[in-house]
Design a protein around this motif. Sequence first.
Motif, PDB file in Angstrom:
ATOM      1  N   VAL A  43       0.864  -1.177   0.000  1.00 35.23           N
ATOM      2  CA  VAL A  43       0.000   0.000   0.000  1.00 35.23           C
ATOM      3  C   VAL A  43       0.901   1.227   0.000  1.00 35.23           C
ATOM      4  N   LEU A  44       0.715   2.076  -1.023  1.00 36.39           N
ATOM      5  CA  LEU A  44       1.477   3.309  -1.134  1.00 36.39           C
ATOM      6  C   LEU A  44       0.572   4.492  -0.810  1.00 36.39           C
ATOM      7  N   THR A  45       1.108   5.489  -0.154  1.00 27.00           N
ATOM      8  CA  THR A  45       0.365   6.722   0.112  1.00 27.00           C
ATOM      9  C   THR A  45       1.029   7.823  -0.706  1.00 27.00           C
ATOM     10  N   ALA A  46       0.330   8.249  -1.748  1.00 30.17           N
ATOM     11  CA  ALA A  46       0.884   9.242  -2.675  1.00 30.17           C
ATOM     12  C   ALA A  46       0.376  10.633  -2.322  1.00 30.17           C
ATOM     13  N   ASP A  47       1.285  11.611  -2.346  1.00 30.07           N
ATOM     14  CA  ASP A  47       0.859  13.003  -2.242  1.00 30.07           C
ATOM     15  C   ASP A  47       1.199  13.689  -3.558  1.00 30.07           C
ATOM     16  N   ASN A  48       0.932  14.997  -3.665  1.00 32.22           N
ATOM     17  CA  ASN A  48       1.154  15.693  -4.931  1.00 32.22           C
ATOM     18  C   ASN A  48       2.485  16.447  -4.978  1.00 32.22           C
ATOM     19  N   VAL A  49       3.398  16.127  -4.034  1.00 33.82           N
ATOM     20  CA  VAL A  49       4.685  16.808  -3.975  1.00 33.82           C
ATOM     21  C   VAL A  49       5.849  15.849  -4.224  1.00 33.82           C
ATOM     22  N   THR A  50       5.886  14.744  -3.477  1.00 31.58           N
ATOM     23  CA  THR A  50       7.020  13.814  -3.528  1.00 31.58           C
ATOM     24  C   THR A  50       6.585  12.452  -4.056  1.00 31.58           C
ATOM     25  N   PRO A  51       7.181  11.976  -5.160  1.00 32.47           N
ATOM     26  CA  PRO A  51       6.833  10.651  -5.678  1.00 32.47           C
ATOM     27  C   PRO A  51       7.183   9.550  -4.670  1.00 32.47           C
ATOM     28  N   VAL A  52       6.374   8.505  -4.648  1.00 34.28           N
ATOM     29  CA  VAL A  52       6.598   7.344  -3.786  1.00 34.28           C
ATOM     30  C   VAL A  52       6.820   6.146  -4.700  1.00 34.28           C
ATOM     31  N   THR A  53       7.805   5.308  -4.359  1.00 37.15           N
ATOM     32  CA  THR A  53       8.151   4.164  -5.205  1.00 37.15           C
ATOM     33  C   THR A  53       7.983   2.857  -4.437  1.00 37.15           C
ATOM     34  N   SER A  54       7.441   1.859  -5.116  1.00 34.92           N
ATOM     35  CA  SER A  54       7.216   0.551  -4.507  1.00 34.92           C
ATOM     36  C   SER A  54       8.533  -0.173  -4.258  1.00 34.92           C
ATOM     37  N   SER A  55       8.449  -1.196  -3.423  1.00 30.98           N
ATOM     38  CA  SER A  55       9.581  -2.062  -3.116  1.00 30.98           C
ATOM     39  C   SER A  55       9.729  -3.111  -4.217  1.00 30.98           C
ATOM     40  N   VAL A  56      10.954  -3.573  -4.456  1.00 33.91           N
ATOM     41  CA  VAL A  56      11.152  -4.658  -5.425  1.00 33.91           C
ATOM     42  C   VAL A  56      10.480  -5.943  -4.940  1.00 33.91           C
ATOM     43  N   ASN A  57      10.248  -6.083  -3.639  1.00 37.74           N
ATOM     44  CA  ASN A  57       9.621  -7.279  -3.080  1.00 37.74           C
ATOM     45  C   ASN A  57       8.147  -7.408  -3.452  1.00 37.74           C
ATOM     46  N   THR A  58       7.538  -6.327  -3.917  1.00 37.00           N
ATOM     47  CA  THR A  58       6.142  -6.377  -4.333  1.00 37.00           C
ATOM     48  C   THR A  58       5.975  -7.184  -5.606  1.00 37.00           C
ATOM     49  N   ALA A  59       7.040  -7.298  -6.395  1.00 36.66           N
ATOM     50  CA  ALA A  59       7.019  -8.068  -7.643  1.00 36.66           C
ATOM     51  C   ALA A  59       8.078  -9.162  -7.579  1.00 36.66           C
ATOM     52  N   PRO A  60       7.794 -10.256  -6.837  1.00 39.88           N
ATOM     53  CA  PRO A  60       8.766 -11.347  -6.732  1.00 39.88           C
ATOM     54  C   PRO A  60       8.825 -12.177  -8.013  1.00 39.88           C
ATOM     55  N   ALA A  61       9.639 -13.222  -7.988  1.00 39.54           N
ATOM     56  CA  ALA A  61       9.767 -14.129  -9.134  1.00 39.54           C
ATOM     57  C   ALA A  61       8.391 -14.575  -9.616  1.00 39.54           C
ATOM     58  N   LYS A  62       8.249 -14.744 -10.915  1.00 37.72           N
ATOM     59  CA  LYS A  62       7.034 -15.194 -11.608  1.00 37.72           C
ATOM     60  C   LYS A  62       5.987 -14.104 -11.800  1.00 37.72           C
ATOM     61  N   THR A  63       6.241 -12.873 -11.354  1.00 42.15           N
ATOM     62  CA  THR A  63       5.281 -11.784 -11.558  1.00 42.15           C
ATOM     63  C   THR A  63       5.222 -11.413 -13.034  1.00 42.15           C
ATOM     64  N   THR A  64       3.993 -11.297 -13.568  1.00 45.09           N
ATOM     65  CA  THR A  64       3.801 -10.846 -14.951  1.00 45.09           C
ATOM     66  C   THR A  64       2.806  -9.696 -15.053  1.00 45.09           C
ATOM     67  N   LEU A  65       2.010  -9.508 -14.003  1.00 48.26           N
ATOM     68  CA  LEU A  65       0.991  -8.449 -13.988  1.00 48.26           C
ATOM     69  C   LEU A  65       1.012  -7.715 -12.655  1.00 48.26           C
TER      70      LEU A  65
END
Length: 118
Positions: A43-65
């Motif tokens: 879960v990311l909390t985005a504001d309109n000033v600073t971009p937020v980036t996901s963790s690489v762990n959110t897309a582990p091996a075998k991720t396609t979507l």
Amino acid sequence: MTATVRIYGYAGLTTAHLVAGGSSRPTSDSLSMLQNPYLGGEVLTADNVTPVTSSVNTAPAKTTLLQVQVQPGKSIYYEVTPENLDTLRVATTSSPIIRGDTLLNFRAGWRLSVLEAV
């Protein structure tokens, strides 16, 4: 102001076969669905000033979507950074916009950057 962005990595789609009976000529069709269980989520909390980036762990091996669920009534700018790219792509006001629920082509180790669009 902020926008809640839920993201989930999936291995792909699966097909459910549907058969309609009750007549002299049965018919069939199919329906594509996300292949559960999802492989990673965040879960990311985005504001309109600073971009937020996901963790690489959110897309582990075998991720396609990647399923992206933006808080109702909100919009986000987004950028995707593939694995091993030298520079992180961060969302800006020039990036594409997502509203509602969206599926993105995604791979293991990729990252999503978001910024609230106001």
